[in-house]
Design a protein around this motif. Structure first.
Motif, mmCIF file in Angstrom:
data_model
loop_
_atom_site.group_PDB
_atom_site.id
_atom_site.type_symbol
_atom_site.label_atom_id
_atom_site.label_comp_id
_atom_site.label_asym_id
_atom_site.label_seq_id
_atom_site.Cartn_x
_atom_site.Cartn_y
_atom_site.Cartn_z
ATOM 1 N N ILE A 68 0.874 -1.173 0.000
ATOM 2 C CA ILE A 68 0.000 0.000 0.000
ATOM 3 C C ILE A 68 0.915 1.228 0.000
ATOM 4 O O ILE A 68 1.731 1.409 0.913
ATOM 5 C CB ILE A 68 -0.942 0.017 1.209
ATOM 6 C CG1 ILE A 68 -1.956 -1.121 1.086
ATOM 7 C CG2 ILE A 68 -1.656 1.358 1.306
ATOM 8 C CD1 ILE A 68 -2.876 -1.270 2.265
ATOM 9 N N VAL A 69 0.798 2.025 -1.039
ATOM 10 C CA VAL A 69 1.668 3.179 -1.238
ATOM 11 C C VAL A 69 0.869 4.448 -0.958
ATOM 12 O O VAL A 69 -0.221 4.640 -1.505
ATOM 13 C CB VAL A 69 2.225 3.210 -2.673
ATOM 14 C CG1 VAL A 69 3.154 4.405 -2.865
ATOM 15 C CG2 VAL A 69 2.958 1.905 -2.988
ATOM 16 N N VAL A 80 0.771 -5.235 2.837
ATOM 17 C CA VAL A 80 -0.623 -5.638 3.022
ATOM 18 C C VAL A 80 -0.627 -6.837 3.965
ATOM 19 O O VAL A 80 -0.037 -7.883 3.659
ATOM 20 C CB VAL A 80 -1.283 -6.005 1.682
ATOM 21 C CG1 VAL A 80 -2.700 -6.529 1.902
ATOM 22 C CG2 VAL A 80 -1.311 -4.791 0.761
ATOM 23 N N ILE A 81 -1.254 -6.691 5.118
ATOM 24 C CA ILE A 81 -1.275 -7.735 6.133
ATOM 25 C C ILE A 81 -2.665 -8.374 6.140
ATOM 26 O O ILE A 81 -3.637 -7.779 6.614
ATOM 27 C CB ILE A 81 -0.943 -7.173 7.534
ATOM 28 C CG1 ILE A 81 0.366 -6.394 7.489
ATOM 29 C CG2 ILE A 81 -0.878 -8.291 8.562
ATOM 30 C CD1 ILE A 81 1.566 -7.215 7.119
ATOM 31 N N ASP A 82 -2.761 -9.559 5.578
ATOM 32 C CA ASP A 82 -4.041 -10.259 5.553
ATOM 33 C C ASP A 82 -4.284 -11.058 6.827
ATOM 34 O O ASP A 82 -5.422 -11.371 7.168
ATOM 35 C CB ASP A 82 -4.108 -11.202 4.339
ATOM 36 C CG ASP A 82 -4.173 -10.437 3.026
ATOM 37 O OD1 ASP A 82 -4.921 -9.437 2.970
ATOM 38 O OD2 ASP A 82 -3.475 -10.807 2.076
ATOM 39 N N ASP A 83 -3.198 -11.422 7.520
ATOM 40 C CA ASP A 83 -3.318 -12.197 8.747
ATOM 41 C C ASP A 83 -3.670 -11.259 9.892
ATOM 42 O O ASP A 83 -2.832 -10.485 10.355
ATOM 43 C CB ASP A 83 -2.002 -12.932 9.037
ATOM 44 C CG ASP A 83 -2.093 -13.821 10.266
ATOM 45 O OD1 ASP A 83 -3.178 -13.870 10.882
ATOM 46 O OD2 ASP A 83 -1.085 -14.463 10.620
ATOM 47 N N ASN A 140 -15.039 -0.235 2.625
ATOM 48 C CA ASN A 140 -14.025 0.788 2.846
ATOM 49 C C ASN A 140 -13.376 0.627 4.217
ATOM 50 O O ASN A 140 -12.164 0.802 4.368
ATOM 51 C CB ASN A 140 -14.637 2.189 2.726
ATOM 52 C CG ASN A 140 -14.743 2.650 1.285
ATOM 53 O OD1 ASN A 140 -13.869 2.385 0.479
ATOM 54 N ND2 ASN A 140 -15.818 3.344 0.952
ATOM 55 N N LYS A 141 -14.164 0.275 5.221
ATOM 56 C CA LYS A 141 -13.610 0.093 6.565
ATOM 57 C C LYS A 141 -12.670 -1.101 6.601
ATOM 58 O O LYS A 141 -11.606 -1.048 7.223
ATOM 59 C CB LYS A 141 -14.747 -0.085 7.576
ATOM 60 C CG LYS A 141 -14.259 -0.183 9.018
ATOM 61 C CD LYS A 141 -15.419 -0.292 10.000
ATOM 62 C CE LYS A 141 -14.908 -0.408 11.433
ATOM 63 N NZ LYS A 141 -16.026 -0.542 12.405
ATOM 64 N N GLU A 142 -13.037 -2.190 5.937
ATOM 65 C CA GLU A 142 -12.177 -3.382 5.908
ATOM 66 C C GLU A 142 -10.841 -3.071 5.232
ATOM 67 O O GLU A 142 -9.781 -3.472 5.705
ATOM 68 C CB GLU A 142 -12.892 -4.525 5.177
ATOM 69 C CG GLU A 142 -14.075 -5.105 5.945
ATOM 70 C CD GLU A 142 -14.811 -6.165 5.146
ATOM 71 O OE1 GLU A 142 -14.447 -6.396 3.970
ATOM 72 O OE2 GLU A 142 -15.754 -6.764 5.688
ATOM 73 N N THR A 143 -10.912 -2.336 4.120
ATOM 74 C CA THR A 143 -9.674 -1.975 3.425
ATOM 75 C C THR A 143 -8.841 -1.027 4.271
ATOM 76 O O THR A 143 -7.606 -1.155 4.339
ATOM 77 C CB THR A 143 -9.995 -1.325 2.073
ATOM 78 O OG1 THR A 143 -10.715 -2.257 1.264
ATOM 79 C CG2 THR A 143 -8.718 -0.918 1.339
ATOM 80 N N ALA A 144 -9.483 -0.074 4.935
ATOM 81 C CA ALA A 144 -8.760 0.869 5.789
ATOM 82 C C ALA A 144 -8.075 0.146 6.943
ATOM 83 O O ALA A 144 -6.957 0.505 7.333
ATOM 84 C CB ALA A 144 -9.719 1.935 6.314
ATOM 85 N N LEU A 145 -8.706 -0.889 7.483
ATOM 86 C CA LEU A 145 -8.085 -1.664 8.562
ATOM 87 C C LEU A 145 -6.842 -2.399 8.059
ATOM 88 O O LEU A 145 -5.846 -2.505 8.773
ATOM 89 C CB LEU A 145 -9.091 -2.656 9.152
ATOM 90 C CG LEU A 145 -10.102 -2.071 10.146
ATOM 91 C CD1 LEU A 145 -11.196 -3.087 10.472
ATOM 92 C CD2 LEU A 145 -9.391 -1.635 11.439
ATOM 93 N N LYS A 146 -6.898 -2.899 6.830
ATOM 94 C CA LYS A 146 -5.704 -3.519 6.245
ATOM 95 C C LYS A 146 -4.589 -2.487 6.094
ATOM 96 O O LYS A 146 -3.417 -2.777 6.349
ATOM 97 C CB LYS A 146 -6.034 -4.136 4.886
ATOM 98 C CG LYS A 146 -6.821 -5.432 4.951
ATOM 99 C CD LYS A 146 -6.945 -6.061 3.570
ATOM 100 C CE LYS A 146 -7.669 -7.394 3.648
ATOM 101 N NZ LYS A 146 -7.752 -8.058 2.323
ATOM 102 N N MET A 147 -4.964 -1.294 5.665
ATOM 103 C CA MET A 147 -3.974 -0.232 5.525
ATOM 104 C C MET A 147 -3.358 0.109 6.880
ATOM 105 O O MET A 147 -2.138 0.295 6.997
ATOM 106 C CB MET A 147 -4.620 1.008 4.909
ATOM 107 C CG MET A 147 -5.132 0.810 3.489
ATOM 108 S SD MET A 147 -6.200 2.160 2.921
ATOM 109 C CE MET A 147 -5.020 3.517 2.797
ATOM 110 N N LEU A 148 -4.188 0.177 7.915
ATOM 111 C CA LEU A 148 -3.705 0.507 9.254
ATOM 112 C C LEU A 148 -2.776 -0.578 9.786
ATOM 113 O O LEU A 148 -1.716 -0.278 10.349
ATOM 114 C CB LEU A 148 -4.889 0.703 10.202
ATOM 115 C CG LEU A 148 -4.543 1.017 11.657
ATOM 116 C CD1 LEU A 148 -3.669 2.260 11.753
ATOM 117 C CD2 LEU A 148 -5.821 1.180 12.491
ATOM 118 N N GLY A 199 -0.912 -2.587 8.045
ATOM 119 C CA GLY A 199 0.348 -2.468 7.323
ATOM 120 C C GLY A 199 1.207 -1.336 7.842
ATOM 121 O O GLY A 199 2.426 -1.484 8.005
ATOM 122 N N LYS A 200 0.597 -0.183 8.116
ATOM 123 C CA LYS A 200 1.365 0.962 8.620
ATOM 124 C C LYS A 200 1.908 0.706 10.021
ATOM 125 O O LYS A 200 3.006 1.157 10.371
ATOM 126 C CB LYS A 200 0.496 2.227 8.592
ATOM 127 C CG LYS A 200 0.331 2.814 7.193
ATOM 128 C CD LYS A 200 -0.482 4.085 7.218
ATOM 129 C CE LYS A 200 -0.512 4.739 5.834
ATOM 130 N NZ LYS A 200 0.782 5.344 5.481
#
Length: 362
Positions: free
Chosen positions: A110-111, A206-209, A264-272, A274-275
């Motif tokens: 995620i860039v 990207v952290i799927d786990d 959008n919330k699920e994707t944002a949680l993946k972004m969080l 990863g960060k």
């Protein structure tokens, strides 16, 4: 080829491929779709690498015979040159594979791009940088999805985030992390003065786990808002965009590209997640540097590359000293030379990577 064989270890790849193939044949393997997809993807990567090395080794072995034949038949000269170029290109690609040793290097990225100092010029530059990075990813064969873009006040963007999905995406984009500097005659200055603008690029895996990073939702502020960018009538008419603020770390992520607030919330949680992983790794490296008494790496906020459009033209990477005299090509996504040189530098082979400039450079 012997050095490359040691680095690639095709025998180990074949053994791992066979092990994964056996797992894929076990009863109930496909019941867990997410776990099955990960195993299947790893199997495909291991098999591809082993097959690519085997074919390369065979083709390299044929070069001597082809060269001998070309001495007797000059019409084979063109074929020999093509074969040599093909072998060299594939050797370079496999050597690149050896540069990725991090836990998340092989996965998606995620860039995030943020406008820095420079006002409207910086926001315009941030949009140019976003286009450049996305074009490079697409040319590389990655699947690219824009997750969020916040429009600038007059032009460009304040920030944007996209996902790059493909092999080694995180490892490759790690070479682009840092501050990018643009020098040009400002199109927003009525006196046509030269201006300097900055934009920062961050990258997270990207952290799927979910178990990798546990997020206490009591520590997260969840805000919804109406999407402001392109994305179709649905996202522009509903408050489907989501912004997450992680209070302990101060990290803020947002997503507006999905079709529903839940997505959008699920994707944002993946972004969080990863960060947070990136933050944890950065803090670990800083602690190691302090213990060793070394100067801390300030790459997170430092200027890594300059793009000069006036009074002369040049793009120079300040970490590797690689220079290119045609900024247009670079801004259109021609980044391979810069990225490969930085990866080699990190692997301790920077002298070989930063070997001068392109012909005709400034």
């Amino acid at each position: 080829m012997a050095i490359l064989r040691d680095g690639i270890d095709p025998d180990a790849l074949l053994a791992r491929s066979a092990e994964l193939e056996a797992r894929m044949g076990e009863p109930g393997f496909w019941d867990d779709a997410d776990a099955a997809a990960k195993v299947s993807a790893e199997h495909a990567r291991a098999s591809r690498k082993a097959e690519a090395f085997g074919q390369l080794e065979a083709d390299a072995g044929d070069l001597a015979d082809l060269a001998e034949m070309a001495l007797e038949d000059s019409s084979l000269g063109g074929e020999l040159e093509e074969q040599i170029a093909s072998v060299e290109e594939r050797i370079a690609a496999l050597e690149e594979e050896r540069l990725f040793s991090g836990k998340y290097d092989s996965g998606d990225a995620i860039v995030t791009i943020n406008a820095g100092a420079g006002g409207t010029d910086a926001q315009d530059w941030a949009e140019m940088l976003l286009r450049m990075e996305m074009r490079w990813a697409q040319q590389r064969g990655f699947k690219v999805e824009l997750l969020e873009a916040s429009a600038g006040e007059e032009a460009g963007i304040k920030s944007a985030a996209f996902r790059a999905e493909g092999e080694n995406a995180y490892g490759l984009f790690g070479a682009e992390k840092g501050v990018h500097r643009l020098v040009r005659i400002s199109p927003f200055d009525s006196q046509a003065r030269r201006q300097t603008a900055f934009a920062g690029l961050e990258v997270a895996p990207v952290i799927d786990d979910v178990g990798e990073i546990v997020i206490d939702m009591d520590d997260v502020n969840v805000d919804t808002y109406r999407a402001s960018g392109a994305g179709g009538q649905h996202v522009n008419k509903t408050d489907s965009a989501v912004r997450l603020t992680h209070r302990p770390s101060g990290i803020v992520v947002q997503c507006q590209n999905e079709r529903s607030q839940t997505a959008n919330k699920e994707t944002a949680l993946k972004m969080l997640r990863g960060k947070l992983v990136e933050l944890r790794e950065r803090e670990r490296m800083e602690e190691l540097a302090r213990e060793k008494g070394e100067a801390q790496d300030v790459g997170w906020g430092s200027q890594i590359r300059s793009y000069v459009l006036a009074p002369y033209t040049m793009v120079k990477d300040h970490r590797t000293n690689v220079e290119v005299g045609d900024p247009t090509k670079v801004l259109d996504g021609d980044l391979d030379k810069f990225i490969r040189a930085e990866l080699l530098r990190r692997a301790g082979r920077g002298d070989a990577a930063a070997g001068g400039t392109d012909d005709g450079e400034a």
